[in-house]
Enzyme design. Structure first.
Site, PDB file in Angstrom:
ATOM      1  N   THR A 144       3.303   4.607   0.883  1.00  0.00           N
ATOM      2  CA  THR A 144       3.154   5.823   1.684  1.00  0.00           C
ATOM      3  C   THR A 144       1.688   6.211   1.793  1.00  0.00           C
ATOM      4  OG1 THR A 144       5.277   6.605   0.830  1.00  0.00           O
ATOM      5  CG2 THR A 144       3.832   8.255   1.808  1.00  0.00           C
ATOM      6  N   GLY A 202      13.753  -4.970  -3.185  1.00  0.00           N
ATOM      7  CA  GLY A 202      14.026  -5.256  -4.591  1.00  0.00           C
ATOM      8  C   GLY A 202      15.218  -4.460  -5.104  1.00  0.00           C
ATOM      9  N   GLY A 253       4.349  25.339   4.236  1.00  0.00           N
ATOM     10  CA  GLY A 253       2.940  25.686   3.985  1.00  0.00           C
ATOM     11  C   GLY A 253       2.396  25.022   2.734  1.00  0.00           C
ATOM     12  N   GLY A 278       0.801  -1.241   0.000  1.00  0.00           N
ATOM     13  CA  GLY A 278       0.000   0.000   0.000  1.00  0.00           C
ATOM     14  C   GLY A 278       0.824   1.276   0.000  1.00  0.00           C
ATOM     15  N   HIS A 326     -30.364  20.758  -7.550  1.00  0.00           N
ATOM     16  CA  HIS A 326     -30.505  21.771  -6.504  1.00  0.00           C
ATOM     17  C   HIS A 326     -31.134  21.156  -5.262  1.00  0.00           C
ATOM     18  CE1 HIS A 326     -31.208  25.664  -4.678  1.00  0.00           C
ATOM     19  NE2 HIS A 326     -32.456  25.285  -4.420  1.00  0.00           N
TER      20      HIS A 326
HETATM   21  C1  LIG Z   1       1.161  13.007   4.978  1.00  0.00           C
HETATM   22  C2  LIG Z   1       0.868  12.779   3.516  1.00  0.00           C
HETATM   23  C3  LIG Z   1      -0.416  12.964   3.044  1.00  0.00           C
HETATM   24  C4  LIG Z   1      -0.695  12.757   1.695  1.00  0.00           C
HETATM   25  N1  LIG Z   1      -1.969  12.946   1.249  1.00  0.00           N
HETATM   26  C5  LIG Z   1      -2.249  12.775  -0.062  1.00  0.00           C
HETATM   27  C6  LIG Z   1      -3.578  12.935  -0.540  1.00  0.00           C
HETATM   28  O1  LIG Z   1      -4.501  13.235   0.210  1.00  0.00           O
HETATM   29  N2  LIG Z   1      -3.804  12.738  -1.866  1.00  0.00           N
HETATM   30  C7  LIG Z   1      -2.795  12.417  -2.733  1.00  0.00           C
HETATM   31  O2  LIG Z   1      -3.055  12.271  -3.926  1.00  0.00           O
HETATM   32  N3  LIG Z   1      -1.533  12.249  -2.299  1.00  0.00           N
HETATM   33  C8  LIG Z   1      -1.234  12.413  -0.991  1.00  0.00           C
HETATM   34  N4  LIG Z   1       0.043  12.213  -0.551  1.00  0.00           N
HETATM   35  C9  LIG Z   1       1.081  11.842  -1.527  1.00  0.00           C
HETATM   36  C10 LIG Z   1       1.015  10.352  -1.845  1.00  0.00           C
HETATM   37  O3  LIG Z   1       1.098   9.600  -0.652  1.00  0.00           O
HETATM   38  C11 LIG Z   1       2.145   9.990  -2.796  1.00  0.00           C
HETATM   39  O4  LIG Z   1       2.120  10.833  -3.921  1.00  0.00           O
HETATM   40  C12 LIG Z   1       2.004   8.542  -3.244  1.00  0.00           C
HETATM   41  O5  LIG Z   1       2.014   7.661  -2.146  1.00  0.00           O
HETATM   42  C13 LIG Z   1       3.117   8.163  -4.212  1.00  0.00           C
HETATM   43  O6  LIG Z   1       2.900   6.849  -4.613  1.00  0.00           O
HETATM   44  P1  LIG Z   1       4.083   5.921  -5.154  1.00  0.00           P
HETATM   45  O7  LIG Z   1       3.413   4.663  -5.598  1.00  0.00           O
HETATM   46  O8  LIG Z   1       4.917   6.666  -6.105  1.00  0.00           O
HETATM   47  O9  LIG Z   1       5.017   5.624  -3.895  1.00  0.00           O
HETATM   48  P2  LIG Z   1       4.795   5.299  -2.360  1.00  0.00           P
HETATM   49  O10 LIG Z   1       3.391   5.394  -1.954  1.00  0.00           O
HETATM   50  O11 LIG Z   1       5.803   6.113  -1.625  1.00  0.00           O
HETATM   51  O12 LIG Z   1       5.176   3.760  -2.260  1.00  0.00           O
HETATM   52  C14 LIG Z   1       6.457   3.294  -2.550  1.00  0.00           C
HETATM   53  C15 LIG Z   1       6.631   1.936  -1.923  1.00  0.00           C
HETATM   54  O13 LIG Z   1       7.815   1.366  -2.433  1.00  0.00           O
HETATM   55  C16 LIG Z   1       8.465   0.638  -1.389  1.00  0.00           C
HETATM   56  N5  LIG Z   1       9.875   0.508  -1.761  1.00  0.00           N
HETATM   57  C17 LIG Z   1      10.782   1.486  -1.940  1.00  0.00           C
HETATM   58  N6  LIG Z   1      11.964   0.968  -2.339  1.00  0.00           N
HETATM   59  C18 LIG Z   1      11.792  -0.371  -2.410  1.00  0.00           C
HETATM   60  C19 LIG Z   1      12.631  -1.445  -2.778  1.00  0.00           C
HETATM   61  N7  LIG Z   1      13.877  -1.238  -3.214  1.00  0.00           N
HETATM   62  N8  LIG Z   1      12.127  -2.696  -2.712  1.00  0.00           N
HETATM   63  C20 LIG Z   1      10.843  -2.932  -2.317  1.00  0.00           C
HETATM   64  N9  LIG Z   1      10.003  -1.944  -1.979  1.00  0.00           N
HETATM   65  C21 LIG Z   1      10.462  -0.680  -2.031  1.00  0.00           C
HETATM   66  C22 LIG Z   1       8.223   1.504  -0.172  1.00  0.00           C
HETATM   67  O14 LIG Z   1       8.380   0.766   1.004  1.00  0.00           O
HETATM   68  C23 LIG Z   1       6.785   1.962  -0.410  1.00  0.00           C
HETATM   69  O15 LIG Z   1       5.876   1.070   0.188  1.00  0.00           O
HETATM   70  C24 LIG Z   1       0.342  12.372   0.803  1.00  0.00           C
HETATM   71  C25 LIG Z   1       1.638  12.171   1.296  1.00  0.00           C
HETATM   72  C26 LIG Z   1       1.901  12.358   2.639  1.00  0.00           C
HETATM   73  C27 LIG Z   1       3.293  12.128   3.135  1.00  0.00           C
END
Ligand SMILES: Cc1cc2nc3c(=O)[nH]c(=O)nc-3n(C[C@H](O)[C@H](O)[C@H](O)COP(=O)(O)OP(=O)(O)OC[C@H]3O[C@@H](n4cnc5c(N)ncnc54)[C@H](O)[C@@H]3O)c2cc1C
Length: 464
Positions: A42, A115, A181, A40, A443
């Protein structure tokens, strides 16, 4: 002999897990590798979902505080952050189980471990002491991002926190300084104000949410001021030190230091490509970011990248998912694959009031030479907003007079994060502003405000 896959995805955030499901639907033999103990990423575990679950607690708390206006007497509500965390965790866990279920349904292999790319067609997965090398026709990098650290305020998880820490905080600090901000900083400021903290929000640039339309920033700051959130824009942190009871902070150009129980550093995210073995396929990053073409291919044509690791694109979960679907459809040779139009990706911020926007700001539209007309409609004039008692904010439509094209829509107000989808669909379908307001809106709804703002850009809102 280890398995051979059509596609190995490294990282299971909203980019990676969605790409995995789409690959399964298209009949590819696919695996998703994740180093954390759960799938899942971040978004599900440290971002979108847990923050919005806590923000929901914040919003219910505020509604209860105003319940007397609706004729409901409930007295002063108490707040137990421990129980709010438990509920948040239940929401997260339910979603995580949902991903597992979908993996099963679409025959996606979830592999636990770290990975590392060891060749153009090989991914090594290290789990505890065991390591296995898998063969893969295609590799998709979806390793996401981590909180950005700054040397003058290194986080310690106690008094100087990042967004990961604050999502586990067991107390509501009496005083909290939020540095940054942007979306993350403003959301936590909004949340902890509702929980009862006295929040000071510090932003180096001259306005909150600097990427949004200027009027949105101004109005959000006004709404925050009304909620007694102190906003210091144009202010740079000079030093931070831990004290016995919290932190002492000093700022450029301010003589007096500021003491607080905790500091939240929310100054952005850093792409995470550590230990990924990019050098083994000759890939280089720009400060951790990867370049891709319009199909999400890196410089190595069977290695794709999506999500927060991709250079110069927004850090948003839905963007990561859309890129994941695109990359997979492209590698599967699907006729449905279409490059993303980043100008039509909506942006959402779950402050109170919320922000939703898509397309060009008024200033950007003018800079790009459009003959611009703007229409605004305040929620003060919306019947539904009055019913809900949430009349702060407005909808702003930016249009091009020549072709009546919708250039941008910017919303601050109740349910702005849902309302913005109408504008995204309209922009993607390339309907004109006139078509947008001539579509009959039910509405009383908040969506009427979108139609009214569109109408206003033609010089004539009905209710304002
Ligand atoms: C506090 C907060 C609130 C947010 N709220 C929103 C929101 O409301 N709406 C929105 O659109 N976005 C939001 N975001 C941004 C959003 O979470 C990210 O843009 C999104 O998660 C990015 O997805 P991703 O798949 O690129 O990577 P990520 O979600 O970061 O997932 C990457 C995954 O890869 C894994 N990984 C990394 N390297 C390796 C490796 N070498 N081998 C195996 N696994 C690995 C990590 O453990 C992680 O689980 C928020 C972010 C934060 C921090």
């Amino acid at each position: 002999m280890a398995q051979e896959y059509d596609l190995m995805i490294i990282g299971s955030g909203p980019g990676g897990y969605v790409a995995g499901i789409r690959a399964g639907q298209l009949g590819l033999k696919v695996a998703v590798v994740e180093k954390d103990p759960y799938f899942g990423g971040t978004c599900l575990h440290r971002g979108c979902i847990p923050t919005k679950a806590l923000l929901h607690s914040a919003s219910v708390l505020d509604e209860i505080r105003q319940a007397a206006e609706l004729g409901i007497d409930v007295g002063d509500p108490g707040f137990d952050i421990g129980r709010a965390h438990e509920r948040k965790q239940a929401v997260v866990d339910k979603n995580a189980r949902g991903i597992q279920g979908l993996f099963k349904k679409y025959k996606v292999d979830g592999i636990e471990g770290h990975g590392r790319i060891v060749g153009r067609h090989e991914v090594e997965v290290q789990d505890d002491d065991a390591s296995t090398v898998y063969k893969a026709k295609n590799i998709l990098i979806a390793t996401g991002s981590v909180p950005r650290e700054i040397p003058i305020a290194p986080t310690d998880g106690e008094r100087i926190l990042n967004s990961d820490h604050v999502l586990k905080i067991g107390r509501v600090p009496k005083t909290l300084v939020v540095l940054g901000g942007g979306a993350v900083g403003t959301e936590f400021s909004s949340m902890f104000t509702s929980f009862g903290s006295q929040v000071t929000l510090v932003e180096m640039l001259d306005r909150l949410l600097p990427l949004e339309d200027e009027e949105i920033s101004k109005e959000l700051q006004r709404a925050f001021r009304k909620r007694k959130i102190t906003c210091w824009t144009g202010t740079e942190l000079a030093a931070a030190e831990s004290t016995e009871h919290g932190v002492r902070l000093s700022f450029e150009g301010k003589d007096e230091p500021l003491e607080a129980e905790a500091l939240l550093v929310a100054v952005g995210r850093a792409p995470f490509t550590d230990g990924l073995g990019l050098e083994n396929v000759g890939l280089v990053t720009d400060r951790g970011f990867l370049d891709t073409d319009e199909w999400m291919r890196t410089g190595v044509d069977n290695v794709y990248a999506i999500g927060d690791v991709v250079k110069a694109t927004p850090w948003l979960a839905h963007k990561a998912s859309a890129e994941g679907i695109l990359a997979v459809e492209h590698m599967a040779g699907s006729a449905d694959a279409r490059p993303l139009d980043y100008g039509k990706v909506p942006s959402v911020v779950y402050t109170d009031p919320e922000v939703g926007s898509v397309g060009l700001t008024e200033a950007q539209a003018k800079e790009q030479g459009y003959d611009v007309a703007v229409g605004k409609f305040p929620f003060l004039a919306s019947g539904k907003a009055a019913i809900e008692g949430k009349t702060a904010g407005f909808v702003k439509v930016v249009r091009d007079k020549k072709y009546d094209e919708i250039l941008g829509v910017h919303i601050l107000g109740p349910h702005a994060t849902d309302l913005i989808s109408e504008a995204s669909v309209a922009m993607s379908a390339e309907v004109t502003v006139e078509e947008l307001f001539r579509a009959v809106h039910a509405h009383p709804t908040l969506a009427e405000a979108v139609a009214e703002a569109a109408h206003a850009s033609h010089g004539a809102a009905i209710h304002f």
